[in-house]
Enzyme design. Structure first.
Site, PDB file in Angstrom:
ATOM      1  N   ARG A  73      10.842   4.488 -13.110  1.00 39.70           N
ATOM      2  CA  ARG A  73      10.113   3.580 -12.224  1.00 39.70           C
ATOM      3  C   ARG A  73       8.782   4.194 -11.808  1.00 39.70           C
ATOM      4  NH1 ARG A  73      12.187   3.734  -7.788  1.00 39.70           N
ATOM      5  NH2 ARG A  73      14.088   4.852  -8.296  1.00 39.70           N
ATOM      6  N   TYR A 201      10.516  -0.367 -18.817  1.00 35.46           N
ATOM      7  CA  TYR A 201      11.573   0.452 -18.218  1.00 35.46           C
ATOM      8  C   TYR A 201      12.428  -0.382 -17.249  1.00 35.46           C
ATOM      9  CZ  TYR A 201      14.170   3.618 -15.385  1.00 35.46           C
ATOM     10  OH  TYR A 201      15.215   4.211 -14.727  1.00 35.46           O
ATOM     11  N   GLY A 203      14.050  -0.421 -14.247  1.00 34.85           N
ATOM     12  CA  GLY A 203      13.725  -0.749 -12.853  1.00 34.85           C
ATOM     13  C   GLY A 203      12.404  -1.492 -12.700  1.00 34.85           C
ATOM     14  N   LYS A 210      16.047  -4.046  -9.245  1.00 33.80           N
ATOM     15  CA  LYS A 210      15.410  -3.512  -8.041  1.00 33.80           C
ATOM     16  C   LYS A 210      14.411  -4.510  -7.449  1.00 33.80           C
ATOM     17  CE  LYS A 210      17.972  -0.120  -8.341  1.00 33.80           C
ATOM     18  NZ  LYS A 210      17.848   1.278  -8.629  1.00 33.80           N
ATOM     19  N   HIS A 230      21.026  -0.463  -1.538  1.00 37.30           N
ATOM     20  CA  HIS A 230      21.111   0.389  -2.737  1.00 37.30           C
ATOM     21  C   HIS A 230      22.429   1.160  -2.675  1.00 37.30           C
ATOM     22  CE1 HIS A 230      18.938   3.640  -5.351  1.00 37.30           C
ATOM     23  NE2 HIS A 230      19.525   2.725  -6.105  1.00 37.30           N
ATOM     24  N   SER A 252      18.537   7.185  -6.265  1.00 42.74           N
ATOM     25  CA  SER A 252      18.675   7.125  -7.720  1.00 42.74           C
ATOM     26  C   SER A 252      19.007   8.515  -8.276  1.00 42.74           C
ATOM     27  CB  SER A 252      17.358   6.665  -8.348  1.00 42.74           C
ATOM     28  OG  SER A 252      16.980   5.432  -7.810  1.00 42.74           O
ATOM     29  N   ALA A 253      19.913   8.521  -9.249  1.00 41.46           N
ATOM     30  CA  ALA A 253      20.280   9.750  -9.970  1.00 41.46           C
ATOM     31  C   ALA A 253      20.904  10.818  -9.067  1.00 41.46           C
ATOM     32  CB  ALA A 253      19.068  10.315 -10.729  1.00 41.46           C
ATOM     33  N   CYS A 254      21.631  10.386  -8.038  1.00 40.48           N
ATOM     34  CA  CYS A 254      22.358  11.331  -7.161  1.00 40.48           C
ATOM     35  C   CYS A 254      23.862  11.122  -7.240  1.00 40.48           C
ATOM     36  CB  CYS A 254      21.901  11.194  -5.719  1.00 40.48           C
ATOM     37  SG  CYS A 254      20.256  11.858  -5.430  1.00 40.48           S
ATOM     38  N   THR A 257      26.954   6.314  -9.738  1.00 39.61           N
ATOM     39  CA  THR A 257      27.799   5.831 -10.839  1.00 39.61           C
ATOM     40  C   THR A 257      29.045   6.719 -10.976  1.00 39.61           C
ATOM     41  OG1 THR A 257      25.788   5.059 -11.890  1.00 39.61           O
ATOM     42  CG2 THR A 257      27.753   5.122 -13.266  1.00 39.61           C
ATOM     43  N   ASN A 258      28.870   8.034 -10.826  1.00 43.29           N
ATOM     44  CA  ASN A 258      30.028   8.932 -10.924  1.00 43.29           C
ATOM     45  C   ASN A 258      31.037   8.659  -9.808  1.00 43.29           C
ATOM     46  OD1 ASN A 258      29.012  10.193 -13.183  1.00 43.29           O
ATOM     47  ND2 ASN A 258      28.071  11.866 -12.047  1.00 43.29           N
ATOM     48  N   ASP A 277      25.408   0.250  -8.055  1.00 45.10           N
ATOM     49  CA  ASP A 277      23.992   0.409  -7.698  1.00 45.10           C
ATOM     50  C   ASP A 277      23.521  -0.466  -6.542  1.00 45.10           C
ATOM     51  OD1 ASP A 277      21.478   1.685  -8.194  1.00 45.10           O
ATOM     52  OD2 ASP A 277      20.767  -0.095  -9.232  1.00 45.10           O
ATOM     53  N   ASN A 372      15.865  11.240 -17.304  1.00 50.86           N
ATOM     54  CA  ASN A 372      16.187   9.901 -16.798  1.00 50.86           C
ATOM     55  C   ASN A 372      16.608   8.960 -17.932  1.00 50.86           C
ATOM     56  OD1 ASN A 372      16.418   8.014 -14.613  1.00 50.86           O
ATOM     57  ND2 ASN A 372      14.496   7.058 -15.294  1.00 50.86           N
ATOM     58  N   SER A 373      17.144   9.536 -19.018  1.00 50.63           N
ATOM     59  CA  SER A 373      17.640   8.660 -20.090  1.00 50.63           C
ATOM     60  C   SER A 373      18.854   7.898 -19.573  1.00 50.63           C
ATOM     61  CB  SER A 373      17.973   9.461 -21.350  1.00 50.63           C
ATOM     62  OG  SER A 373      18.881  10.493 -21.063  1.00 50.63           O
ATOM     63  N   ARG A 374      19.072   6.713 -20.119  1.00 56.57           N
ATOM     64  CA  ARG A 374      20.028   5.790 -19.487  1.00 56.57           C
ATOM     65  C   ARG A 374      20.933   5.108 -20.501  1.00 56.57           C
ATOM     66  NH1 ARG A 374      19.542   4.750 -13.601  1.00 56.57           N
ATOM     67  NH2 ARG A 374      17.966   6.249 -13.015  1.00 56.57           N
ATOM     68  N   ASP A 501      37.004  15.541  -7.335  1.00 54.55           N
ATOM     69  CA  ASP A 501      37.466  16.145  -6.083  1.00 54.55           C
ATOM     70  C   ASP A 501      36.863  15.458  -4.863  1.00 54.55           C
ATOM     71  OD1 ASP A 501      39.316  18.255  -6.842  1.00 54.55           O
ATOM     72  OD2 ASP A 501      37.606  19.099  -7.928  1.00 54.55           O
ATOM     73  N   ASN A 502      35.873  14.629  -5.070  1.00 53.04           N
ATOM     74  CA  ASN A 502      35.318  13.883  -3.932  1.00 53.04           C
ATOM     75  C   ASN A 502      36.363  12.954  -3.308  1.00 53.04           C
ATOM     76  OD1 ASN A 502      32.844  15.124  -4.111  1.00 53.04           O
ATOM     77  ND2 ASN A 502      32.000  13.596  -5.516  1.00 53.04           N
TER      78      ASN A 502
END
Ligand code: SAT
Ligand code: MN
Length: 596
Positions: A73, A201, A203, A210, A230, A252-254, A257-258, A277, A372-374, A501-502
């Site tokens: 973005r 791209y 976003g 977004k 978000h 973003s990217a933190c 998704t995981n 997201d 930032n590959s997706r 473990d979260n």
């Protein structure tokens, strides 16, 4: 008689002058045709738009490489065009709507000559949901058209909803010549309209995401009394089969998704994915907060995704059930024709092509996949997809989590005493910058309230006030927590194992909601003691666990200064209730602050 939709499409065509207009129906057959066009006819920077990947290991998967200058973005080229600057706030780039239209009209004029204009009617949210919105985007790029089929409900459902009405969100998009000097993403909240030029791209180009579902929708939410956030949405099933729904905001990217697809490390606990997201949050008739995921797919960060960190996502990516799955700016293993990225399971490829299409030389130490590959994949391919995902009312939210990536200071988890204090926690979040936005220094910490800094479509001071107001309408408000998986020790190593473990943190949160878990009150909120967390099977010394919660008033002095500087920017828009919470935090920490 032409419908309002046909009229609008006709106007876009008059401006952009495509040689063909194609109305998308969202079918699989059509997606296959578009992929063929992307393989045989269209190119980006000299590469075909799509390349088929190894079908045996990655069924229905295709590779896409965007222009190397167009991989994230572009916040500096993103504008929110309210009639006045004050409404946009210091958190947005602002341009006068007339000036923006003039500038963009010149760029769009004739930009689709010789190209096809794809018309995409789509829904954000399940078509049966009262909270869903009908939209239309036009684009001249088949990658965008295929991605929209994955990320939204595209085709007849939206056409039926729009019918003969004016009631649809409009998006005009062209990749133009991908010149970053001529790249702008313009939002017109008064008209439910987005104009995006010069980028392919995600976003910047998938305008339902977004641009609409956060920036424009946050403005709609302010007017209509709801929240566009978000946030991931997940259901956690306990060993007795009870499911608790949680929404969590992380930049973003933190790791949204995981977390959303987490494979629980605690036996008996299961995670059900509702979204990864974006969440639209509405006050339900029973006074609870209900969340829907307006999207239909995941546009997630590839690097670091593996069967260790996110086994459910690897399964999702290898499912191939819903056509197709896309990989953008990862590397390709030349020996197997499989997508590859740093952190994926298995051996590092001997011969690979990197994200720029160049032969990759591991010895040089460069990354094969862009940071930032997706991947773009339908949520219906996900084995942990919640059966409530298409529930038109959404799911009732019992907890809201605000997180960021912080090496120091912010504890693993802390509970707020009230909605108001929880909102303050959201406003004071900061996070280390990731590769999801270009032209920012990766690793530096920036304030990112509610993980919405790049996405709040109006003055953030007013947004904080809106959060407080929504709380007043709730009879059963969710509890608000802060989370931080990323605290490091004196050697710079992450203390908390994270990922599956979260669930241990989630278990404490759920037990708090049910009044079952132990805790102690501190200056920075209610936190668990080591004995209150289920650490069974984990080998972390108690002293390390305590480090995850340690409070250093000297560090907090600097943090409070930063928070005060940040909140002061919004002037009288920052609610007094937020300043009250700020002063109360400073007082509890024993730190003297300027703001009285
Ligand atoms: O903006 S995207 O949706 O493309 C990715 C992100 O930053 O969350
Ligand atoms: Mn995001």
């Amino acid at each position: 008689m032409a419908t309002p939709l046909e009229k609008w499409v006709d106007e876009q065509a008059k401006l952009t002058k495509p040689s063909k207009i194609y109305w998308c129906d969202g079918s699989e057959e059509e997606a296959r045709k578009l992929i063929e066009i992307g393989i045989k006819e269209e190119t980006i920077n000299g590469h075909p738009v799509f390349q088929k990947l190894n079908d045996k290991n990655w069924p229905n998967a295709y590779y896409h490489q965007s222009h190397p200058n167009d991989v994230a973005r572009t916040e500096q080229l993103t504008f929110v065009c309210h009639p006045d600057r004050e409404t946009a706030g210091p958190n947005n780039n602002w341009m006068d709507p007339k000036e923006a239209k003039t500038k963009m009209t010149a760029l769009f004029d004739g930009c689709m000559k010789g190209r096809t204009m794809y018309v995409m009617p789509y829904m954000m949210g399940h078509p049966n949901s009262p909270y869903a919105k009908a939209c239309v985007q036009v684009t001249d790029n088949c990658y965008v058209a295929v991605s929209m089929r994955i990320m939204t409900r595209l085709g007849k459902v939206a056409l039926d909803r729009i019918g003969n009405t004016e009631n649809f969100v409009r998006g005009l998009h062209s990749v133009g010549d991908l010149n970053p000097e001529r790249r702008f993403i313009m939002h017109f909240p008064q008209e439910n309209l987005v104009w995006s030029f010069g980028s392919g791209y995600g976003g910047n180009a998938l305008l339902g995401k977004k641009c609409f579902a956060l920036r424009i929708a946050s403005c709609l939410g302010q007017k209509e009394g709801w929240l566009a956030e978000h946030m991931l949405i997940m259901g956690i099933e306990d060993p007795k089969g009870k499911v608790t729904y949680i929404a969590a905001a992380l930049p973003s990217a933190c790791g949204k998704t995981n977390l959303a697809l987490m494979q629980s490390a605690l036996p008996g606990y299961k995670v059900w994915t509702v979204g990864d997201d974006i969440a639209w949050l509405n006050v339900g008739p029973d006074g609870r907060l209900y969340a829907i995921n307006p999207e239909a797919g995941f546009f997630g960060v590839a690097p670091g995704t593996s069967s260790k960190t996110n086994p459910k996502m690897v399964e999702t990516l290898k499912s191939g059930k819903f056509f197709p799955t896309l990989f953008t700016n990862t590397a390709i293993d030349n020996d197997t024709n499989e997508p590859w990225w740093e952190g994926l399971d298995g051996a590092v490829p001997k011969h690979a092509t990197d994200w720029q299409g160049l032969a990759w030389d591991a010895a040089k130490g460069t990354k094969a996949a862009h940071a930032n590959s997706r991947f773009t994949v339908s949520m219906y391919n996900c084995p942990s997809l919640s059966k409530e995902v298409d529930n038109p009312q959404g799911v009732p939210i019992s907890a809201i989590l605000f997180g960021g990536k912080r090496a120091k200071l912010i504890p693993l988890v802390a509970e707020s005493l009230s909605w108001q204090q929880g909102v303050f926690i959201g406003t004071r979040m900061g996070s280390e910058i990731t590769a999801a936005a270009s032209s920012l220094t990766v690793g530096a910490t920036r304030r990112d309230p509610m993980a919405m800094l790049p996405f709040c479509g109006y003055n953030m001071g007013d947004y904080f006030g809106h959060w407080l107001n929504v709380g007043k309408k709730l009879k059963h408000a969710p509890k608000i927590f802060s989370i931080n998986w990323f605290r490091t020790d004196e050697n710079g190593k992450f203390i908390w194992p994270g990922f599956g473990d979260n669930i241990r943190v989630m278990k404490w949160i759920i037990d708090r909601i049910e009044g079952k878990a132990g805790a102690k009150e501190t200056a920075i909120g209610i936190i668990p003691e080591a004995k209150d967390l289920d650490l069974s099977g984990l080998n972390i010394p108690q002293s390390k666990i305590e480090q995850l919660f340690s409070v250093n008033p000297a560090e907090w002095t600097g943090e409070l200064e930063e928070i005060e500087k940040y909140l002061t920017q919004f002037g009288s828009h920052t609610p007094e209730a937020i300043w009250q919470e700020y002063r109360s935090l400073a007082e509890k920490l024993g730190v003297t602050v300027a703001k009285k």
